[in-house]
Write a protein that holds these residues in place. Structure first.
Motif, PDB file in Angstrom:
ATOM      1  N   MET A  27       0.523  -1.289  -0.310  1.00 36.28           N
ATOM      2  CA  MET A  27       0.023   0.047   0.244  1.00 36.28           C
ATOM      3  C   MET A  27       0.705   1.362  -0.102  1.00 36.28           C
ATOM      4  O   MET A  27       0.127   2.072  -0.643  1.00 36.28           O
ATOM      5  CB  MET A  27      -1.309   0.026   0.956  1.00 36.28           C
ATOM      6  CG  MET A  27      -1.883  -0.862   1.412  1.00 36.28           C
ATOM      7  SD  MET A  27      -2.882  -0.235  -0.027  1.00 36.28           S
ATOM      8  CE  MET A  27      -4.832  -1.363   0.095  1.00 36.28           C
ATOM      9  N   LEU A  28       1.415   1.148   0.541  1.00 33.89           N
ATOM     10  CA  LEU A  28       2.466   2.292   0.855  1.00 33.89           C
ATOM     11  C   LEU A  28       3.493   3.042  -0.799  1.00 33.89           C
ATOM     12  O   LEU A  28       3.877   3.900  -0.572  1.00 33.89           O
ATOM     13  CB  LEU A  28       3.699   2.694   1.880  1.00 33.89           C
ATOM     14  CG  LEU A  28       3.075   2.862   3.445  1.00 33.89           C
ATOM     15  CD1 LEU A  28       4.082   2.348   4.214  1.00 33.89           C
ATOM     16  CD2 LEU A  28       2.616   3.816   3.873  1.00 33.89           C
ATOM     17  N   GLU A  29       3.886   1.599  -1.599  1.00 36.20           N
ATOM     18  CA  GLU A  29       4.296   1.290  -2.267  1.00 36.20           C
ATOM     19  C   GLU A  29       3.885   2.567  -3.802  1.00 36.20           C
ATOM     20  O   GLU A  29       3.460   3.458  -4.429  1.00 36.20           O
ATOM     21  CB  GLU A  29       4.935   0.634  -2.816  1.00 36.20           C
ATOM     22  CG  GLU A  29       6.189  -0.199  -1.838  1.00 36.20           C
ATOM     23  CD  GLU A  29       6.706  -1.710  -2.140  1.00 36.20           C
ATOM     24  OE1 GLU A  29       5.503  -2.408  -3.428  1.00 36.20           O
ATOM     25  OE2 GLU A  29       7.620  -1.659  -2.032  1.00 36.20           O
ATOM     26  N   LEU A  30       1.994   1.906  -3.837  1.00 33.97           N
ATOM     27  CA  LEU A  30       1.180   2.436  -4.489  1.00 33.97           C
ATOM     28  C   LEU A  30       0.963   3.707  -4.280  1.00 33.97           C
ATOM     29  O   LEU A  30       1.214   4.819  -4.420  1.00 33.97           O
ATOM     30  CB  LEU A  30      -0.098   1.943  -4.641  1.00 33.97           C
ATOM     31  CG  LEU A  30      -0.101   0.719  -5.113  1.00 33.97           C
ATOM     32  CD1 LEU A  30      -1.326   0.012  -4.867  1.00 33.97           C
ATOM     33  CD2 LEU A  30      -0.049   0.653  -6.627  1.00 33.97           C
ATOM     34  N   ALA A  31       1.023   4.051  -2.624  1.00 35.52           N
ATOM     35  CA  ALA A  31       0.476   5.357  -1.596  1.00 35.52           C
ATOM     36  C   ALA A  31       1.931   6.500  -2.936  1.00 35.52           C
ATOM     37  O   ALA A  31       1.904   7.795  -3.000  1.00 35.52           O
ATOM     38  CB  ALA A  31       1.112   5.745  -0.677  1.00 35.52           C
ATOM     39  N   GLU A  32       3.166   6.373  -2.148  1.00 34.59           N
ATOM     40  CA  GLU A  32       4.157   6.859  -2.725  1.00 34.59           C
ATOM     41  C   GLU A  32       4.134   7.716  -3.741  1.00 34.59           C
ATOM     42  O   GLU A  32       4.621   8.114  -4.741  1.00 34.59           O
ATOM     43  CB  GLU A  32       5.607   6.066  -2.701  1.00 34.59           C
ATOM     44  CG  GLU A  32       6.539   6.789  -3.213  1.00 34.59           C
ATOM     45  CD  GLU A  32       8.399   6.552  -2.597  1.00 34.59           C
ATOM     46  OE1 GLU A  32       9.224   7.257  -2.598  1.00 34.59           O
ATOM     47  OE2 GLU A  32       7.702   5.116  -2.215  1.00 34.59           O
ATOM     48  N   GLN A  33       3.806   5.959  -5.039  1.00 38.41           N
ATOM     49  CA  GLN A  33       3.416   6.424  -6.060  1.00 38.41           C
ATOM     50  C   GLN A  33       2.081   7.296  -6.640  1.00 38.41           C
ATOM     51  O   GLN A  33       2.148   8.675  -7.824  1.00 38.41           O
ATOM     52  CB  GLN A  33       3.125   5.526  -7.463  1.00 38.41           C
ATOM     53  CG  GLN A  33       2.617   5.336  -8.500  1.00 38.41           C
ATOM     54  CD  GLN A  33       2.292   3.842  -9.285  1.00 38.41           C
ATOM     55  OE1 GLN A  33       2.860   2.475  -9.397  1.00 38.41           O
ATOM     56  NE2 GLN A  33       2.158   3.864 -10.564  1.00 38.41           N
TER      57      GLN A  33
END
Length: 296
Positions: free
Chosen positions: A102-108
């Protein structure tokens, strides 16, 4: 959403005596790639959750003042967090989630949106490691408390919120409430199957089954130093909002940003937003003072 069918189910909720037993979600942290993708897509522009994210951003707007440090618990792919950050460019937001996917998607998503007043942090919402005592002005948590394993975990989460909040801090907590009939849960989960993926539909039903009762949410929120007011949708607590008293006056800049966000909704999304506002109105939750939504 089919209004006659919804009213039928809500009236039957009135006749049922007790909430259903709670069924905790199989996994407290969303890591399955298909499930993560379905949830992330549902909250993008014109996604099925888009208008709901604006609803929460509007209802929490009077809590967030310029210069505030705001923690968004269980921020997921940051679709909701983006709404808050755009409305309050002069506040700093910390998005916390237990899922690295989720955090990887959030960063993107934050990078693509060009939003720079947000930092991300992996963390457990029952511990809030890395968050110092009395370091935060506002805590937000939208539609995520039901991921907690049990009532003890819910209370630990509230205790941690109380620990990190400054004395005049505020909270905005929103989630499903536990309903009394399986048929009502299935109705809400399946009503818009044509607009949502099978993975999203399954997760929606699981979320409704894992919801805490209205009483459990109120008792847990009472652990906060300044207990928030509690609101829920009329006839049944399909959705529950716990919100602190306003901490700011709505100024012209905020109103302008709100109006721009509203104008960017599709006509059907605007209709759904106003229907949700009307559903909450009998219980006392209204559009905050100073905010106006105009078409045209």
């Amino acid at each position: 959403m089919s209004a006659p069918a919804m009213i039928f189910h809500l009236l039957l909720e009135q006749l049922a005596r007790h909430p259903l037993p709670r069924i905790p979600e199989a996994a407290a942290v969303m890591e399955d790639p298909q499930q993560v993708a379905a949830f992330a897509d549902s909250g993008k522009d014109q996604g099925i959750l888009n208008y709901i994210y604006l609803f929460h951003a509007l209802m929490s707007a009077p809590l967030i003042a310029p210069g505030d440090v705001v923690l968004d618990l269980a921020c997921g792919p940051a679709n909701q967090l983006l709404r808050h950050a755009r409305l309050h460019p002069d506040a700093h937001f910390v998005g916390m989630d237990a899922s690295m996917r989720m955090l990887e998607l959030a960063e993107q998503n934050l990078r693509e949106a060009g939003v720079h007043n947000v930092s991300l942090q992996q963390g457990d919402m029952t511990r809030l490691d890395g968050m110092a005592a009395a370091s935060t002005d506002v805590v937000l948590c939208s539609m995520s408390l039901h991921h907690l394993m049990d009532n003890t975990a819910l209370q630990h989460c509230m205790q941690q919120m109380a620990r990190i909040l400054r004395p005049l801090g505020g909270v905005y907590l929103a989630d499903f409430g536990r309903l009394k009939r399986r048929a009502t849960q299935r109705f809400f989960a399946y009503d818009r199957m044509d607009l949502q993926s099978p993975a999203f539909t399954a997760d929606f039903l699981n979320s409704l089954q894992a919801a805490f009762s209205l009483t459990e949410l109120q008792q847990a929120a009472a652990m906060l130093a300044n207990a928030p007011a509690c609101f829920h949708t009329a006839l049944a607590p399909f959705m529950v909002v716990l919100r602190s008293a306003p901490r700011r006056v709505v100024d012209p800049g905020l109103q302008q940003r709100v109006q721009l966000a509203y104008q960017q909704l599709e006509p059907g999304e605007r209709r759904d937003l106003h229907n949700l506002l009307r559903w909450f109105r009998p219980g006392g939750l209204r559009l905050p003072d100073g905010l106006v939504l105009t078409d045209g």
